[in-house]
Design a protein around this motif. Structure first.
Motif, PDB file in Angstrom:
ATOM      1  N   ILE A 103       0.888  -1.176  -0.077  1.00 28.93           N
ATOM      2  CA  ILE A 103      -0.254  -0.041   0.038  1.00 28.93           C
ATOM      3  C   ILE A 103       0.965   1.292  -0.146  1.00 28.93           C
ATOM      4  CG2 ILE A 103      -1.918   1.132   1.292  1.00 28.93           C
ATOM      5  CD1 ILE A 103      -2.792  -1.259   2.277  1.00 28.93           C
ATOM      6  N   HIS A 104       0.541   2.105  -1.034  1.00 27.53           N
ATOM      7  CA  HIS A 104       1.392   3.415  -0.993  1.00 27.53           C
ATOM      8  C   HIS A 104       0.126   4.479  -0.818  1.00 27.53           C
ATOM      9  CE1 HIS A 104       4.065   0.800  -3.416  1.00 27.53           C
ATOM     10  NE2 HIS A 104       3.133   0.224  -3.921  1.00 27.53           N
ATOM     11  N   TYR A 105       0.842   5.676  -0.513  1.00 28.30           N
ATOM     12  CA  TYR A 105       0.042   6.698  -0.024  1.00 28.30           C
ATOM     13  C   TYR A 105       0.458   8.164  -1.104  1.00 28.30           C
ATOM     14  CZ  TYR A 105      -1.136   3.636   3.569  1.00 28.30           C
ATOM     15  OH  TYR A 105      -1.572   2.500   4.270  1.00 28.30           O
ATOM     16  N   ILE A 106      -0.567   8.920  -1.305  1.00 27.28           N
ATOM     17  CA  ILE A 106       0.001  10.177  -1.752  1.00 27.28           C
ATOM     18  C   ILE A 106      -0.992  11.213  -1.172  1.00 27.28           C
ATOM     19  CG2 ILE A 106      -1.440  10.032  -3.729  1.00 27.28           C
ATOM     20  CD1 ILE A 106       0.892  11.355  -5.293  1.00 27.28           C
ATOM     21  N   ARG A 107      -0.756  12.422  -1.078  1.00 24.54           N
ATOM     22  CA  ARG A 107      -1.703  13.375  -0.719  1.00 24.54           C
ATOM     23  C   ARG A 107      -2.413  14.223  -1.682  1.00 24.54           C
ATOM     24  NH1 ARG A 107      -0.844  15.969   5.423  1.00 24.54           N
ATOM     25  NH2 ARG A 107      -0.623  14.201   6.318  1.00 24.54           N
ATOM     26  N   GLN A 108      -3.634  14.416  -1.540  1.00 26.34           N
ATOM     27  CA  GLN A 108      -4.479  15.409  -2.428  1.00 26.34           C
ATOM     28  C   GLN A 108      -4.204  16.557  -1.601  1.00 26.34           C
ATOM     29  OE1 GLN A 108      -8.647  14.940  -2.757  1.00 26.34           O
ATOM     30  NE2 GLN A 108      -8.622  16.153  -4.668  1.00 26.34           N
ATOM     31  N   LYS A 109      -3.381  17.852  -1.902  1.00 19.41           N
ATOM     32  CA  LYS A 109      -3.037  18.844  -1.344  1.00 19.41           C
ATOM     33  C   LYS A 109      -4.165  19.778  -1.207  1.00 19.41           C
ATOM     34  CE  LYS A 109       1.856  18.283  -1.771  1.00 19.41           C
ATOM     35  NZ  LYS A 109       1.985  17.425  -2.919  1.00 19.41           N
ATOM     36  N   GLU A 110      -5.234  19.770  -1.993  1.00 16.17           N
ATOM     37  CA  GLU A 110      -6.376  20.778  -1.736  1.00 16.17           C
ATOM     38  C   GLU A 110      -7.408  19.823  -2.625  1.00 16.17           C
ATOM     39  OE1 GLU A 110      -6.860  23.821  -4.958  1.00 16.17           O
ATOM     40  OE2 GLU A 110      -4.949  23.122  -5.739  1.00 16.17           O
ATOM     41  N   LEU A 111      -8.618  19.830  -1.687  1.00 16.24           N
ATOM     42  CA  LEU A 111      -9.755  19.037  -2.184  1.00 16.24           C
ATOM     43  C   LEU A 111     -10.461  19.761  -3.381  1.00 16.24           C
ATOM     44  CD1 LEU A 111     -11.138  17.733   1.278  1.00 16.24           C
ATOM     45  CD2 LEU A 111      -9.275  16.724  -0.268  1.00 16.24           C
ATOM     46  N   ASN A 112     -10.329  19.217  -4.470  1.00 12.41           N
ATOM     47  CA  ASN A 112     -11.027  19.866  -5.584  1.00 12.41           C
ATOM     48  C   ASN A 112     -11.610  19.038  -6.474  1.00 12.41           C
ATOM     49  OD1 ASN A 112     -11.635  22.163  -7.291  1.00 12.41           O
ATOM     50  ND2 ASN A 112      -9.639  22.042  -8.566  1.00 12.41           N
ATOM     51  N   GLY A 113     -12.364  18.003  -5.880  1.00 15.29           N
ATOM     52  CA  GLY A 113     -13.149  17.075  -6.674  1.00 15.29           C
ATOM     53  C   GLY A 113     -12.555  15.840  -6.828  1.00 15.29           C
ATOM     54  N   LEU A 114     -13.440  14.618  -7.217  1.00 12.95           N
ATOM     55  CA  LEU A 114     -12.886  13.275  -7.364  1.00 12.95           C
ATOM     56  C   LEU A 114     -11.961  13.179  -8.612  1.00 12.95           C
ATOM     57  CD1 LEU A 114     -12.944  10.227  -6.556  1.00 12.95           C
ATOM     58  CD2 LEU A 114     -15.081  10.059  -7.995  1.00 12.95           C
ATOM     59  N   GLY A 115     -12.374  13.886  -9.768  1.00 14.44           N
ATOM     60  CA  GLY A 115     -11.119  14.028 -11.028  1.00 14.44           C
ATOM     61  C   GLY A 115      -9.818  14.532 -10.542  1.00 14.44           C
ATOM     62  N   HIS A 116      -9.898  15.385  -9.765  1.00 16.53           N
ATOM     63  CA  HIS A 116      -8.651  16.130  -9.312  1.00 16.53           C
ATOM     64  C   HIS A 116      -7.960  15.167  -8.496  1.00 16.53           C
ATOM     65  CE1 HIS A 116      -6.196  18.671  -6.637  1.00 16.53           C
ATOM     66  NE2 HIS A 116      -5.988  19.365  -7.595  1.00 16.53           N
ATOM     67  N   ALA A 117      -8.725  14.345  -7.548  1.00 23.80           N
ATOM     68  CA  ALA A 117      -7.975  13.447  -6.696  1.00 23.80           C
ATOM     69  C   ALA A 117      -7.233  12.514  -7.493  1.00 23.80           C
ATOM     70  CB  ALA A 117      -9.140  12.845  -5.739  1.00 23.80           C
ATOM     71  N   ILE A 118      -8.095  11.663  -8.723  1.00 27.28           N
ATOM     72  CA  ILE A 118      -7.617  10.646  -9.142  1.00 27.28           C
ATOM     73  C   ILE A 118      -6.312  11.085 -10.117  1.00 27.28           C
ATOM     74  CG2 ILE A 118      -8.157   9.058 -11.202  1.00 27.28           C
ATOM     75  CD1 ILE A 118      -9.534   8.477  -8.483  1.00 27.28           C
TER      76      ILE A 118
END
Ligand code: G1P
Length: 299
Positions: free
Chosen positions: A95-110
């Motif tokens: 399992i690896h982790y990355i941070r989404q630094k600003e929450l700007n939608g599911l597309g942005h997260a992916i």
């Protein structure tokens, strides 16, 4: 295949429970919700997983890590079963982790998973959706991907009043469970919705989606929506919808979280009988239909 699990959202609907803990770590019976999602990925043949987290989500990393003190105290005690369970969590998958630094939608997260995914097809499992089903639904999506050689989105039928909570597909039925998608719309109102086939939270896609996300402008709620990117993706590829069976719970919703706890506990040997007796006391009767447990109020 690799899997990507977005788990960065705030969990606003469950506040204050989610003020200082991730919604994905809320227990469903005795396991955090995200462990069910990771076990589904593993049961579908996936052992390389990226979890997209954000601020306040470190408990997820700790949960899937070794816990030497706890392990040694359990090992030296009578509680060996717990030891085996705790030890195995850290070995479930890479399992690896990355941070989404600003929450700007599911597309942005992916999009944050672009480098990790590389050039191979991959699976997305939303980290707050758990499925209570004998067969891992992600496995069915992967099988369809392999036979059609085209990407697949899991869908389920919802009532027309609820279409505005989901991404909805406009699709042509091919057989009992499969549809060919013609278009998609994120959270339409009932009168603009092309159908009641709702995006379920499981996808098998190819890396072409990242280019589409790059070209996606802010949509619903001013965010970069994966559903909008999938509309651009449709111009490059065939896209299928697979109607998933099994009970789906959105752990970010209070009522779904409660239902998940009751219905999953009713399938557990160590809890079912006592819970059944308790529900009977409340004048509720659990029903089992086609292996689906639901709690129905007695008339
Ligand atoms: C997301 C997606 C939506 C999908 C839903 C499934 O919405 O944007 O298309 O139907 O997950 O749970 P969210 O629930 O994050 O608002």
């Amino acid at each position: 295949m690799k899997a990507v699990i977005p788990a960065a959202g705030y969990g606003t609907r469950l506040l204050p429970a989610t003020k200082s803990q991730p919604k994905e770590m809320l227990p469903v019976v005795d396991k955090p919700a995200i462990q069910y999602v990771i076990e589904e990925a593993v049961a579908s043949g996936i052992n390389d997983i990226l979890v997209i987290t954000g601020r306040g989500k470190r408990a997820i990393e700790d949960h899937f890590d070794r816990s030497f003190e706890l392990e040694s105290s359990l090992k030296d005690s009578e509680k060996h079963d717990y030891f085996e369970q705790i030890r195995s969590i850290a070995d479930l998958a890479d399992i690896h982790y990355i941070r989404q630094k600003e929450l700007n939608g599911l597309g942005h997260a992916i999009y944050t998973a672009k480098k990790y995914v590389g050039s191979e097809p991959f699976v997305i499992l939303l980290g707050d959706i758990i499925v209570n089903n004998g067969n891992p639904c992600t496995k069915s999506l992967i099988d369809l991907f392999n036979s059609n050689k085209a990407p697949v989105v899991g869908v389920e039928r919802v009532s027309m009043e609820k279409v505005d909570r989901y991404g909805i597909v406009d699709a042509k039925k091919i057989n009992e469970t499969t549809y060919k998608i013609k278009g998609l719309i994120e959270k339409p109102s009932p009168n603009e919705s092309p159908s009641n086939l709702a995006i379920f939270g499981r996808y098998v896609l190819t890396p072409d989606i990242f280019d589409c996300i790059e070209h996606t402008t802010p949509g619903k709620n001013g965010e970069i929506q994966l559903t909008d990117a999938l509309n651009l993706y449709l111009k490059k590829t065939d896209l299928y919808a697979y109607e998933v069976s099994g009970d789906r719970y959105d752990i970010g919703s209070k009522i779904d979280w409660l239902k998940a706890n009751i219905e999953i506990a009713l399938k557990r040997e160590d809890l079912a009988e006592e819970l059944r007796q308790y529900l009977a006391l409340l004048n509720l009767e659990p029903k089992v239909i086609n292996d689906k447990v639901t709690v129905k109020e007695q008339k």
